[in-house]
Design a protein around this motif. Sequence first.
Motif, PDB file in Angstrom:
ATOM      1  N   THR A  45       2.079  -0.769   7.550  1.00 29.81           N
ATOM      2  CA  THR A  45       2.286  -2.139   7.072  1.00 29.81           C
ATOM      3  C   THR A  45       1.631  -3.219   7.933  1.00 29.81           C
ATOM      4  O   THR A  45       1.297  -4.284   7.419  1.00 29.81           O
ATOM      5  CB  THR A  45       3.787  -2.447   6.938  1.00 29.81           C
ATOM      6  OG1 THR A  45       4.423  -2.235   8.200  1.00 29.81           O
ATOM      7  CG2 THR A  45       4.423  -1.553   5.881  1.00 29.81           C
ATOM      8  N   ILE A  47      -1.156  -5.280   9.324  1.00 27.45           N
ATOM      9  CA  ILE A  47      -2.399  -5.463   8.566  1.00 27.45           C
ATOM     10  C   ILE A  47      -3.631  -4.862   9.251  1.00 27.45           C
ATOM     11  O   ILE A  47      -4.479  -4.270   8.579  1.00 27.45           O
ATOM     12  CB  ILE A  47      -2.628  -6.937   8.175  1.00 27.45           C
ATOM     13  CG1 ILE A  47      -3.715  -7.032   7.096  1.00 27.45           C
ATOM     14  CG2 ILE A  47      -2.915  -7.810   9.368  1.00 27.45           C
ATOM     15  CD1 ILE A  47      -3.405  -6.335   5.801  1.00 27.45           C
ATOM     16  N   LYS A 116      -0.052  -3.521   1.255  1.00 29.55           N
ATOM     17  CA  LYS A 116      -0.638  -4.840   1.516  1.00 29.55           C
ATOM     18  C   LYS A 116      -2.087  -4.922   1.060  1.00 29.55           C
ATOM     19  O   LYS A 116      -2.601  -6.008   0.840  1.00 29.55           O
ATOM     20  CB  LYS A 116      -0.559  -5.171   3.007  1.00 29.55           C
ATOM     21  CG  LYS A 116       0.842  -5.460   3.470  1.00 29.55           C
ATOM     22  CD  LYS A 116       0.840  -6.014   4.868  1.00 29.55           C
ATOM     23  CE  LYS A 116       2.232  -6.491   5.216  1.00 29.55           C
ATOM     24  NZ  LYS A 116       2.250  -7.201   6.484  1.00 29.55           N
TER      25      LYS A 116
END
Length: 127
Positions: A45, A47, A116
């Motif tokens: 998660t 980035i 994401k």
Amino acid sequence: MNLEVIKSPGAPEAIGPYSHGMRHGDMIITSGQIPVDPKSHEMVTEIHAATRQVLENLMSVVTAAGGSRETVAKVEIFVKSLEDFGAINETYSEFFGGHKPARVLVQVGDLPDGAKLEAAMTAFVKE
């Protein structure tokens, strides 16, 4: 037309009815990859780490088909938030170094499993 299905042991299993990618002649086209670690099956998660995981997943497909980082011609990236643009660019630049494939990056409404970002590559077989 003779299409070859690409299956990479280094990429997570597809979550739908599709292959990791297809090869026709010297051209390699991958399916989208989200930042799932193929060993732990966990969604990445953060980035920077998520971007790197997606690129590594995609490269495992490209190399399974006979390509390399230097033969990647285009990367298409889909993100949930353009606020991640700078972090994605930083990781993308580190990953490819001096090689600069063509790229598309767009914001989308949602992605599978709450990822994401998702990306796909077009590459060629090493000469």
